[in-house]
Scaffold this motif. Sequence first.
Motif, PDB file in Angstrom:
ATOM      1  N   THR A  10       0.861  -1.189   0.000  1.00 35.53           N
ATOM      2  CA  THR A  10       0.000   0.000   0.000  1.00 35.53           C
ATOM      3  C   THR A  10       0.896   1.238   0.000  1.00 35.53           C
ATOM      4  O   THR A  10       1.946   1.256   0.648  1.00 35.53           O
ATOM      5  CB  THR A  10      -0.960   0.018   1.212  1.00 35.53           C
ATOM      6  OG1 THR A  10      -0.204   0.188   2.426  1.00 35.53           O
ATOM      7  CG2 THR A  10      -1.771  -1.272   1.312  1.00 35.53           C
ATOM      8  N   GLY A  11       0.479   2.267  -0.753  1.00 32.23           N
ATOM      9  CA  GLY A  11       1.315   3.470  -0.863  1.00 32.23           C
ATOM     10  C   GLY A  11       2.627   3.171  -1.553  1.00 32.23           C
ATOM     11  O   GLY A  11       3.676   3.667  -1.137  1.00 32.23           O
ATOM     12  N   GLY A  12       2.567   2.378  -2.610  1.00 30.18           N
ATOM     13  CA  GLY A  12       3.805   1.916  -3.254  1.00 30.18           C
ATOM     14  C   GLY A  12       4.296   2.769  -4.416  1.00 30.18           C
ATOM     15  O   GLY A  12       5.243   2.388  -5.093  1.00 30.18           O
ATOM     16  N   THR A  13       3.642   3.908  -4.649  1.00 32.25           N
ATOM     17  CA  THR A  13       4.071   4.728  -5.799  1.00 32.25           C
ATOM     18  C   THR A  13       4.989   5.873  -5.397  1.00 32.25           C
ATOM     19  O   THR A  13       5.518   6.572  -6.242  1.00 32.25           O
ATOM     20  CB  THR A  13       2.847   5.320  -6.541  1.00 32.25           C
ATOM     21  OG1 THR A  13       2.059   6.042  -5.591  1.00 32.25           O
ATOM     22  CG2 THR A  13       2.018   4.227  -7.187  1.00 32.25           C
ATOM     23  N   ARG A  14       5.133   6.093  -4.082  1.00 35.62           N
ATOM     24  CA  ARG A  14       5.986   7.199  -3.615  1.00 35.62           C
ATOM     25  C   ARG A  14       6.772   6.767  -2.379  1.00 35.62           C
ATOM     26  O   ARG A  14       6.401   5.809  -1.699  1.00 35.62           O
ATOM     27  CB  ARG A  14       5.123   8.392  -3.188  1.00 35.62           C
ATOM     28  CG  ARG A  14       4.361   9.025  -4.293  1.00 35.62           C
ATOM     29  CD  ARG A  14       3.883  10.401  -3.894  1.00 35.62           C
ATOM     30  NE  ARG A  14       2.644  10.389  -3.114  1.00 35.62           N
ATOM     31  CZ  ARG A  14       2.495  11.021  -1.947  1.00 35.62           C
ATOM     32  NH1 ARG A  14       3.493  11.686  -1.403  1.00 35.62           N
ATOM     33  NH2 ARG A  14       1.339  10.973  -1.317  1.00 35.62           N
ATOM     34  N   ALA A  19      10.280   2.581  -2.645  1.00 34.55           N
ATOM     35  CA  ALA A  19      11.615   1.963  -2.502  1.00 34.55           C
ATOM     36  C   ALA A  19      11.469   0.465  -2.213  1.00 34.55           C
ATOM     37  O   ALA A  19      12.218  -0.363  -2.738  1.00 34.55           O
ATOM     38  CB  ALA A  19      12.393   2.649  -1.383  1.00 34.55           C
ATOM     39  N   ILE A  20      10.470   0.115  -1.400  1.00 35.37           N
ATOM     40  CA  ILE A  20      10.215  -1.303  -1.103  1.00 35.37           C
ATOM     41  C   ILE A  20       9.786  -2.028  -2.388  1.00 35.37           C
ATOM     42  O   ILE A  20      10.280  -3.119  -2.699  1.00 35.37           O
ATOM     43  CB  ILE A  20       9.148  -1.458   0.016  1.00 35.37           C
ATOM     44  CG1 ILE A  20       9.683  -0.882   1.342  1.00 35.37           C
ATOM     45  CG2 ILE A  20       8.743  -2.930   0.186  1.00 35.37           C
ATOM     46  CD1 ILE A  20       8.649  -0.819   2.459  1.00 35.37           C
ATOM     47  N   PRO A 215      14.810   6.092   2.024  1.00 29.33           N
ATOM     48  CA  PRO A 215      13.772   5.061   1.851  1.00 29.33           C
ATOM     49  C   PRO A 215      14.384   3.671   1.668  1.00 29.33           C
ATOM     50  O   PRO A 215      13.841   2.670   2.150  1.00 29.33           O
ATOM     51  CB  PRO A 215      13.034   5.516   0.582  1.00 29.33           C
ATOM     52  CG  PRO A 215      13.238   6.991   0.536  1.00 29.33           C
ATOM     53  CD  PRO A 215      14.599   7.256   1.114  1.00 29.33           C
ATOM     54  N   GLU A 216      15.542   3.616   1.018  1.00 31.40           N
ATOM     55  CA  GLU A 216      16.213   2.319   0.774  1.00 31.40           C
ATOM     56  C   GLU A 216      16.657   1.664   2.088  1.00 31.40           C
ATOM     57  O   GLU A 216      16.762   0.438   2.170  1.00 31.40           O
ATOM     58  CB  GLU A 216      17.422   2.505  -0.157  1.00 31.40           C
ATOM     59  CG  GLU A 216      17.072   2.858  -1.603  1.00 31.40           C
ATOM     60  CD  GLU A 216      16.543   4.280  -1.791  1.00 31.40           C
ATOM     61  OE1 GLU A 216      16.815   5.159  -0.925  1.00 31.40           O
ATOM     62  OE2 GLU A 216      15.846   4.512  -2.796  1.00 31.40           O
ATOM     63  N   ASP A 217      16.960   2.478   3.115  1.00 29.37           N
ATOM     64  CA  ASP A 217      17.350   1.905   4.417  1.00 29.37           C
ATOM     65  C   ASP A 217      16.188   1.081   4.992  1.00 29.37           C
ATOM     66  O   ASP A 217      16.394   0.032   5.611  1.00 29.37           O
ATOM     67  CB  ASP A 217      17.724   3.020   5.414  1.00 29.37           C
ATOM     68  CG  ASP A 217      19.003   3.750   5.025  1.00 29.37           C
ATOM     69  OD1 ASP A 217      19.955   3.072   4.587  1.00 29.37           O
ATOM     70  OD2 ASP A 217      19.047   4.990   5.151  1.00 29.37           O
TER      71      ASP A 217
END
Length: 246
Positions: A10-14, A19-20, A215-217
């Motif tokens: 969920t919320g995967g566009t920003r 990043a996930i 976000p990558e962390d």
Amino acid sequence: MLTGKVAVITGGTRGIGNAIANLFAKNGASLAIIATRDNERAQKAINTIKELGADVRLYVCDVKDAEQVESVSEEILADFGKVDILVNNAGITRDNLLPSLSVMDIDDVIDINLKGTMFVTRSFIRSFVKQRHGNIINISSVVGLMGNKGQTNYAASKAGIVGFTKSVAKEYGRRNVRCNAIAPGYISTEMTEELSEAQVSELKAQLPLTRLGLPEDVANLALFLASENSSYITGEVIKVDGGMYV
Ligand code: NDP
């Protein structure tokens, strides 16, 4: 690490969710991305995931609307045939001191962050139980563990996610369904870009690792929790906060 797995984010566009999504795609997962809008920006994010070689689809859904969540989850299960991993990442802030918070500021934050997490999990749990496996990763916040002035509504929603995570872990562990939470500290996304330069410098000075997170962390931990490398971990809340709350 995720070849053959289907993940819902969920919320995967920003921000963190995106990043996930990118990292899961690089690791072989198929992806169902939930967001509130299908605009140019969302399509760009989806195309990037496609270019990473993943089977990806975008579903427009407001996670605070239980009926929408129920029908979109059915659509996702029909489209992909199964779901293995659920990342409840969608979230908002409406910060203010308690007397200045409107009823809507309180409702929106609790409805999207906490009830949204519960609604989406509730929609997929039956399929997890039926297939005898499932992996839920909830994005909480370090603020839900330590509290924060100006964020009473947000901290309460994120603390609620901690209780929810532990309860789901206990309720479904015997069905081989795991449920963990990630508690990020300050991560550079649109959510934190309202901070002034002075606030950022002050924050960095207080952080043992002296930088804001990326976000990558957070995505790196999500990948570990989504993979079989964490197969004996459930009911945990793991901080990714540069040592902010030690
Ligand atoms: P962003 O504001 O960058 O992204 C938020 C995402 O959530 C967007 O994709 C948005 O979708 C989605 N979303 C918001 N409301 C809804 C809704 N009602 N239904 C479905 N999707 C929704 O935030 P971040 O990436 O920074 O945050 C992601 C998560 O991490 C949140 O839960 C946040 O609380 C948590 N977190 C963030 C921290 C940080 O420092 N950034 C620290 C600790 C936790 P759309 O694009 O359609 O609006």
